[in-house]
Design a protein around this motif. Structure first.
Motif, PDB file in Angstrom:
ATOM      1  N   ARG A  40       0.805  -1.217   0.000  1.00 51.93           N
ATOM      2  CA  ARG A  40       0.000   0.000   0.000  1.00 51.93           C
ATOM      3  C   ARG A  40       0.841   1.271   0.000  1.00 51.93           C
ATOM      4  NH1 ARG A  40      -5.161  -0.617   1.746  1.00 51.93           N
ATOM      5  NH2 ARG A  40      -5.401   1.454   0.832  1.00 51.93           N
ATOM      6  N   LEU A  49      -4.103   9.517  -8.943  1.00 49.21           N
ATOM      7  CA  LEU A  49      -5.348   8.816  -9.188  1.00 49.21           C
ATOM      8  C   LEU A  49      -5.228   7.950 -10.432  1.00 49.21           C
ATOM      9  CD1 LEU A  49      -8.097  11.537  -8.661  1.00 49.21           C
ATOM     10  CD2 LEU A  49      -7.763   9.486  -7.319  1.00 49.21           C
ATOM     11  N   GLN A  50      -5.736   6.744 -10.347  1.00 49.25           N
ATOM     12  CA  GLN A  50      -5.787   5.880 -11.510  1.00 49.25           C
ATOM     13  C   GLN A  50      -7.007   6.253 -12.337  1.00 49.25           C
ATOM     14  OE1 GLN A  50      -3.298   3.680 -12.134  1.00 49.25           O
ATOM     15  NE2 GLN A  50      -2.393   4.699 -10.354  1.00 49.25           N
ATOM     16  N   ASP A 270      -8.448   4.801   5.047  1.00 52.60           N
ATOM     17  CA  ASP A 270      -8.812   5.180   3.681  1.00 52.60           C
ATOM     18  C   ASP A 270      -7.645   5.893   3.007  1.00 52.60           C
ATOM     19  OD1 ASP A 270      -9.934   6.144   1.344  1.00 52.60           O
ATOM     20  OD2 ASP A 270     -11.820   6.721   2.271  1.00 52.60           O
ATOM     21  N   TRP A 271      -6.830   5.120   2.307  1.00 52.56           N
ATOM     22  CA  TRP A 271      -5.670   5.683   1.605  1.00 52.56           C
ATOM     23  C   TRP A 271      -6.090   6.495   0.387  1.00 52.56           C
ATOM     24  CZ3 TRP A 271      -0.245   4.873   2.236  1.00 52.56           C
ATOM     25  CH2 TRP A 271       0.535   5.310   1.166  1.00 52.56           C
ATOM     26  N   LYS A 272      -6.953   5.914  -0.451  1.00 50.66           N
ATOM     27  CA  LYS A 272      -7.273   6.519  -1.747  1.00 50.66           C
ATOM     28  C   LYS A 272      -7.899   7.898  -1.626  1.00 50.66           C
ATOM     29  CE  LYS A 272      -7.761   2.639  -4.957  1.00 50.66           C
ATOM     30  NZ  LYS A 272      -8.706   1.956  -5.887  1.00 50.66           N
ATOM     31  N   SER A 273      -8.807   8.068  -0.673  1.00 48.28           N
ATOM     32  CA  SER A 273      -9.502   9.345  -0.552  1.00 48.28           C
ATOM     33  C   SER A 273      -8.532  10.474  -0.220  1.00 48.28           C
ATOM     34  CB  SER A 273     -10.582   9.251   0.531  1.00 48.28           C
ATOM     35  OG  SER A 273     -11.614   8.379   0.132  1.00 48.28           O
ATOM     36  N   GLN A 275      -5.292  10.409  -0.776  1.00 44.99           N
ATOM     37  CA  GLN A 275      -4.437  10.554  -1.953  1.00 44.99           C
ATOM     38  C   GLN A 275      -5.102  11.509  -2.933  1.00 44.99           C
ATOM     39  OE1 GLN A 275      -3.218   6.821  -3.731  1.00 44.99           O
ATOM     40  NE2 GLN A 275      -3.353   7.681  -5.779  1.00 44.99           N
ATOM     41  N   TYR A 276      -6.408  11.335  -3.124  1.00 43.98           N
ATOM     42  CA  TYR A 276      -7.148  12.233  -4.016  1.00 43.98           C
ATOM     43  C   TYR A 276      -7.099  13.667  -3.506  1.00 43.98           C
ATOM     44  CZ  TYR A 276     -10.952  15.112  -5.568  1.00 43.98           C
ATOM     45  OH  TYR A 276     -11.662  16.189  -6.023  1.00 43.98           O
TER      46      TYR A 276
END
Length: 320
Positions: A40, A49-50, A270-273, A275-276
């Protein structure tokens, strides 16, 4: 035009920065080890973001739906609590008086609304004290009746409407309001900043704090802000911006890309949020560009104030 790319940092530079942070926060090292083992986290990895077919892999709505319950905790963690000072400065810059009608867009958790209410209550209390000073010849009973009558209108007909596109954010805001005892002069509306559900020329002040960078069409949001403001109304935007000092900018980037997503994983799972959220800050227009966009929407006397060397900025404009 393609968004500016963040500078590339060498592995050694990032490793030194992360090592320093691990020394400052002993528990961080074990968390990074676990995240690394799970695939991760990688030092100096491009936290971007992908995209699938040109659209984000997860929507902005999903981001804020995901982070709503931990939003205030994460704001404190990411900014070391300084976001509270920035919001105080915004409301003091607004300087609302009793009777002001405020629209706070993207204000789901209520931070600006609660500060507005506190500020107006204080102004109303000062007005009441001044009024009583001028009525020194009245009897005690007449003074008490006048005081009680005005006390029932602690906001002096002021109102704040919190408008947010996300139901979960509004839910959190309503829960906070109930817990903190805010009810008078406060309403909550589900709505899109690009298509506000309000009549023309309705509000005295429009605020948007840490929200405009998440709007798909900033130009449409600015046009809507102009539409719903009364003539003479004021637009105020508090947002993360661009740091001019090269050294601070480099340190800020290292912290943002290497630490904030980790905090998101540790605190909110929550990594992705997060990161966004970091990526959205970097894609946001710099101060002068946003100033020009606000002017293009029709606002006059547009200016901005940098806070903490440009980490955030407050833009202001008037509908004249």
């Amino acid at each position: 035009m393609a968004p500016p790319q963040r500078p590339a940092y060498g592995y050694a530079g990032c490793s030194r920065a992360v090592s320093s942070l691990c020394l400052a926060f002993p528990g961080l090292s074990s968390w990074l080890s676990c995240l690394y083992a799970a695939g991760r986290w990688r030092p100096c990895s491009a936290l971007r973001l992908q995209h699938e077919g040109g659209s984000p892999a997860f929507s902005v709505y999903q981001v804020f739906e995901s982070v709503a319950k931990k939003y205030d905790v994460m704001n404190d963690s990411m900014t070391l609590g300084i976001h509270r000072v920035w919001k105080d400065i915004l409301v003091h810059k607004m300087n609302p008086s009793p009777g002001t009608l405020l629209l706070d867009v993207a204000g789901g958790t209520g931070d600006i609304a609660f500060r507005f209410i506190n500020y107006v209550r204080s102004a109303r209390e000062r007005q009441l004290q001044q009024k009583l000073k001028h009525h020194q010849n009245l009897s005690w009973q007449e003074i008490a009746e006048s005081y009680q009558e005005d006390k029932f209108k602690s906001l002096g007909d002021s109102q704040v409407v919190v408008c947010d596109i996300n139901k979960e954010m509004l839910k959190v805001g309503k829960q906070k309001a109930q817990h903190l005892g805010y009810s008078e002069g406060l309403s909550w509306v589900l709505g899109n900043a690009e298509e506000l559900p309000f009549d023309d020329d309705k509000f005295d002040v429009y605020t948007i704090a840490f929200g405009i960078r998440n709007v798909t069409r900033i130009d449409l949001a600015l046009q809507e802000a102009y539409r719903v403001l009364k003539p003479g109304g004021r637009f105020l935007c508090l947002e993360f911006s661009h740091v001019s000092n090269p050294l601070l900018s480099r340190l800020y980037d290292l912290y943002s890309f290497q630490v904030i997503p980790v905090l998101g994983e540790v605190i909110a799972g929550d990594w992705k949020s997060y990161q966004y959220l970091v990526e959205s800050i970097r894609r946001f227009p710099p101060q002068e560009e946003l100033k020009a966009m606000i002017e293009d929407a029709g606002f006059l006397k547009v200016d901005y104030q940098n806070l903490n060397l440009g980490i955030v900025a407050i833009h202001s404009g008037f509908k004249l």
